[in-house]
Scaffold this motif. Sequence first.
Motif, PDB file in Angstrom:
ATOM      1  N   LEU A 104      42.628  46.683  37.475  1.00 39.78           N
ATOM      2  CA  LEU A 104      43.272  47.038  38.745  1.00 39.78           C
ATOM      3  C   LEU A 104      42.279  47.107  39.892  1.00 39.78           C
ATOM      4  O   LEU A 104      42.555  46.629  40.991  1.00 39.78           O
ATOM      5  CB  LEU A 104      44.003  48.369  38.602  1.00 39.78           C
ATOM      6  N   THR A 105      41.135  47.754  39.655  1.00 42.72           N
ATOM      7  CA  THR A 105      40.072  47.834  40.661  1.00 42.72           C
ATOM      8  C   THR A 105      38.734  47.723  39.954  1.00 42.72           C
ATOM      9  O   THR A 105      38.608  48.040  38.770  1.00 42.72           O
ATOM     10  CB  THR A 105      40.109  49.166  41.455  1.00 42.72           C
ATOM     11  N   SER A 106      37.734  47.298  40.703  1.00 46.37           N
ATOM     12  CA  SER A 106      36.386  47.158  40.148  1.00 46.37           C
ATOM     13  C   SER A 106      35.392  47.026  41.294  1.00 46.37           C
ATOM     14  O   SER A 106      35.726  46.442  42.331  1.00 46.37           O
ATOM     15  CB  SER A 106      36.304  45.907  39.269  1.00 46.37           C
ATOM     16  N   PRO A 107      34.173  47.537  41.117  1.00 45.59           N
ATOM     17  CA  PRO A 107      33.137  47.286  42.117  1.00 45.59           C
ATOM     18  C   PRO A 107      32.856  45.777  42.261  1.00 45.59           C
ATOM     19  O   PRO A 107      32.414  45.331  43.305  1.00 45.59           O
ATOM     20  CB  PRO A 107      31.918  48.017  41.573  1.00 45.59           C
ATOM     21  N   ASP A 108      33.129  45.021  41.195  1.00 43.58           N
ATOM     22  CA  ASP A 108      32.999  43.563  41.233  1.00 43.58           C
ATOM     23  C   ASP A 108      34.384  42.999  41.548  1.00 43.58           C
ATOM     24  O   ASP A 108      35.236  42.881  40.663  1.00 43.58           O
ATOM     25  CB  ASP A 108      32.492  43.041  39.896  1.00 43.58           C
ATOM     26  N   SER A 109      34.636  42.661  42.804  1.00 47.62           N
ATOM     27  CA  SER A 109      35.964  42.231  43.233  1.00 47.62           C
ATOM     28  C   SER A 109      36.458  40.993  42.486  1.00 47.62           C
ATOM     29  O   SER A 109      37.665  40.749  42.426  1.00 47.62           O
ATOM     30  CB  SER A 109      35.975  41.977  44.738  1.00 47.62           C
ATOM     31  N   ARG A 110      35.560  40.224  41.883  1.00 47.44           N
ATOM     32  CA  ARG A 110      35.975  39.036  41.121  1.00 47.44           C
ATOM     33  C   ARG A 110      36.730  39.408  39.852  1.00 47.44           C
ATOM     34  O   ARG A 110      37.438  38.592  39.284  1.00 47.44           O
ATOM     35  CB  ARG A 110      34.764  38.175  40.768  1.00 47.44           C
ATOM     36  N   MET A 111      36.574  40.664  39.393  1.00 47.51           N
ATOM     37  CA  MET A 111      37.261  41.097  38.173  1.00 47.51           C
ATOM     38  C   MET A 111      38.669  41.610  38.441  1.00 47.51           C
ATOM     39  O   MET A 111      39.486  41.697  37.521  1.00 47.51           O
ATOM     40  CB  MET A 111      36.438  42.173  37.461  1.00 47.51           C
ATOM     41  N   VAL A 112      38.969  41.955  39.679  1.00 50.13           N
ATOM     42  CA  VAL A 112      40.290  42.491  40.007  1.00 50.13           C
ATOM     43  C   VAL A 112      41.350  41.436  39.708  1.00 50.13           C
ATOM     44  O   VAL A 112      41.228  40.284  40.108  1.00 50.13           O
ATOM     45  CB  VAL A 112      40.352  42.942  41.481  1.00 50.13           C
ATOM     46  N   GLY A 113      42.373  41.826  38.968  1.00 56.09           N
ATOM     47  CA  GLY A 113      43.422  40.901  38.572  1.00 56.09           C
ATOM     48  C   GLY A 113      43.181  40.233  37.231  1.00 56.09           C
ATOM     49  O   GLY A 113      44.050  39.516  36.727  1.00 56.09           O
TER      50      GLY A 113
END
Length: 138
Positions: A104-113
């Motif tokens: 749902l959320t992550s400091p690494d925006s590439r992992m979101v989704g």
Amino acid sequence: MIAPGFEEFLARCRVAAEDLQRDRIRLWMPGPDVFDRATGTTTPGPPTADYYTGQARVKPVAAASGEEVVAADRPVTLTDFEVSVPWAATVTGRPVPGAVVDVLTSPDSRMVGLRMWVTSIEFNSFATAWRIRAEVRS
């Protein structure tokens, strides 16, 4: 026999493990797949169980090479991940292989989704976190 002070040491290690859990996930069990004739796509059905939503650490398994398989007549690459959830996390039931993990959320925006399918769940009374093995199918 457990050495004196071990439980306190294990508790400190579990706190340290939680400090690394900077992602937020949802762990759920999809219902039967739903086929949309208009688009020709299949999607997971509505959830039959919602096990956990909260903090976690999502990381690729170091030895994962991205195994290529054929599914529905098309090549699919499977990439293994380890999802660590706080040891004391409250879950609504025991997830089983086939459950889904969504980032749902992550400091690494590439992992979101990122969507992963659970392949196994590890239980261990000496663990610092509850570890779930999952794979991304792309």
